[in-house]
Scaffold this motif. Sequence first.
Motif, PDB file in Angstrom:
ATOM      1  N   VAL A  16       0.857  -1.186   0.000  1.00  0.00           N
ATOM      2  CA  VAL A  16       0.000   0.000   0.000  1.00  0.00           C
ATOM      3  C   VAL A  16       0.887   1.228   0.000  1.00  0.00           C
ATOM      4  O   VAL A  16       1.864   1.303   0.733  1.00  0.00           O
ATOM      5  N   SER A  17       0.521   2.183  -0.841  1.00  0.00           N
ATOM      6  CA  SER A  17       1.235   3.461  -0.844  1.00  0.00           C
ATOM      7  C   SER A  17       0.199   4.576  -0.800  1.00  0.00           C
ATOM      8  O   SER A  17      -0.986   4.362  -1.061  1.00  0.00           O
ATOM      9  N   LEU A  18       0.647   5.743  -0.451  1.00  0.00           N
ATOM     10  CA  LEU A  18      -0.221   6.918  -0.403  1.00  0.00           C
ATOM     11  C   LEU A  18       0.242   7.865  -1.498  1.00  0.00           C
ATOM     12  O   LEU A  18       1.374   8.333  -1.478  1.00  0.00           O
ATOM     13  N   GLU A  19      -0.640   8.092  -2.468  1.00  0.00           N
ATOM     14  CA  GLU A  19      -0.311   8.942  -3.606  1.00  0.00           C
ATOM     15  C   GLU A  19      -1.447   9.918  -3.849  1.00  0.00           C
ATOM     16  O   GLU A  19      -2.578   9.502  -4.108  1.00  0.00           O
ATOM     17  N   GLY A  20      -1.155  11.201  -3.744  1.00  0.00           N
ATOM     18  CA  GLY A  20      -2.177  12.214  -3.988  1.00  0.00           C
ATOM     19  C   GLY A  20      -3.367  12.083  -3.060  1.00  0.00           C
ATOM     20  O   GLY A  20      -4.509  12.201  -3.494  1.00  0.00           O
ATOM     21  N   ASN A  21      -3.129  11.844  -1.793  1.00  0.00           N
ATOM     22  CA  ASN A  21      -4.158  11.672  -0.774  1.00  0.00           C
ATOM     23  C   ASN A  21      -5.118  10.523  -1.093  1.00  0.00           C
ATOM     24  O   ASN A  21      -6.294  10.565  -0.751  1.00  0.00           O
ATOM     25  N   ARG A  22      -4.603   9.486  -1.745  1.00  0.00           N
ATOM     26  CA  ARG A  22      -5.368   8.276  -2.033  1.00  0.00           C
ATOM     27  C   ARG A  22      -4.484   7.070  -1.754  1.00  0.00           C
ATOM     28  O   ARG A  22      -3.293   7.071  -2.076  1.00  0.00           O
ATOM     29  N   TYR A  23      -5.114   6.061  -1.142  1.00  0.00           N
ATOM     30  CA  TYR A  23      -4.386   4.817  -0.929  1.00  0.00           C
ATOM     31  C   TYR A  23      -4.339   4.057  -2.239  1.00  0.00           C
ATOM     32  O   TYR A  23      -5.334   3.926  -2.932  1.00  0.00           O
ATOM     33  N   ARG A  24      -3.169   3.554  -2.547  1.00  0.00           N
ATOM     34  CA  ARG A  24      -2.992   2.748  -3.746  1.00  0.00           C
ATOM     35  C   ARG A  24      -2.562   1.360  -3.291  1.00  0.00           C
ATOM     36  O   ARG A  24      -1.523   1.204  -2.639  1.00  0.00           O
ATOM     37  N   PHE A  25      -3.372   0.382  -3.639  1.00  0.00           N
ATOM     38  CA  PHE A  25      -3.119  -1.009  -3.278  1.00  0.00           C
ATOM     39  C   PHE A  25      -2.514  -1.666  -4.501  1.00  0.00           C
ATOM     40  O   PHE A  25      -3.160  -1.844  -5.514  1.00  0.00           O
ATOM     41  N   ASN A  26      -1.239  -2.003  -4.418  1.00  0.00           N
ATOM     42  CA  ASN A  26      -0.452  -2.427  -5.573  1.00  0.00           C
ATOM     43  C   ASN A  26      -0.425  -3.936  -5.790  1.00  0.00           C
ATOM     44  O   ASN A  26       0.563  -4.461  -6.298  1.00  0.00           O
ATOM     45  N   VAL A  27      -1.479  -4.631  -5.439  1.00  0.00           N
ATOM     46  CA  VAL A  27      -1.572  -6.072  -5.643  1.00  0.00           C
ATOM     47  C   VAL A  27      -2.922  -6.361  -6.288  1.00  0.00           C
ATOM     48  O   VAL A  27      -3.919  -5.731  -5.957  1.00  0.00           O
ATOM     49  N   LYS A  28      -2.947  -7.300  -7.195  1.00  0.00           N
ATOM     50  CA  LYS A  28      -4.178  -7.610  -7.922  1.00  0.00           C
ATOM     51  C   LYS A  28      -4.882  -8.869  -7.438  1.00  0.00           C
ATOM     52  O   LYS A  28      -6.075  -9.027  -7.646  1.00  0.00           O
ATOM     53  N   LYS A  29      -4.128  -9.800  -6.806  1.00  0.00           N
ATOM     54  CA  LYS A  29      -4.722 -11.075  -6.412  1.00  0.00           C
ATOM     55  C   LYS A  29      -4.269 -11.476  -5.011  1.00  0.00           C
ATOM     56  O   LYS A  29      -3.111 -11.263  -4.644  1.00  0.00           O
ATOM     57  N   ALA A  30      -5.173 -12.081  -4.275  1.00  0.00           N
ATOM     58  CA  ALA A  30      -4.864 -12.569  -2.931  1.00  0.00           C
ATOM     59  C   ALA A  30      -3.750 -13.606  -2.941  1.00  0.00           C
ATOM     60  O   ALA A  30      -2.939 -13.664  -2.014  1.00  0.00           O
TER      61      ALA A  30
END
Length: 151
Positions: free
Chosen positions: A91-105
């Motif tokens: 998880v990263s924070l970019e432009g006041n939005r959480y970005r979840f960088n994984v597509k599959k469990a």
Amino acid sequence: MNLIKTVFITFFILLCISCSSGDGSKSDRLRADSLTNEVVNGKMDIAVLAKSDEFMYFNEKYFHEPADLKLIPAFDKAQIQVVTYRIYQHVSLEGNRYRFNVKKASELHIPNKAFVYYQRSFDEMNRKAAASKDSIRLELPHNYASMLINE
């Protein structure tokens, strides 16, 4: 008629496999429980388990009720910490939005249900931040994932 039976049985087996895959087989869950017990009993460092490719899950009741890590049993706490660590590693924070960088469990060796739960939580927090015209400032402390397993 045998061909129809064979196709039906094959379809049924594939359906059963696809429904249960991604949430861990019974043996995956037993292994996860065993490894969690090793952590709780001090035989394994939680960071080693968190960084491993071993399947891990936690009790789904914690999806629906707040979990204070100081009050829940050590076993449940360890499982939650491992799964949450794996999530927040991506998880990263970019432009006041959480970005979840994984597509599959399966990339994180966690159940689909946990993956979707966290994914929806990030989406909801992002939606609230956007609706507030960014007056809600999202936060993500440096090394947050590591902080989770050291709590």
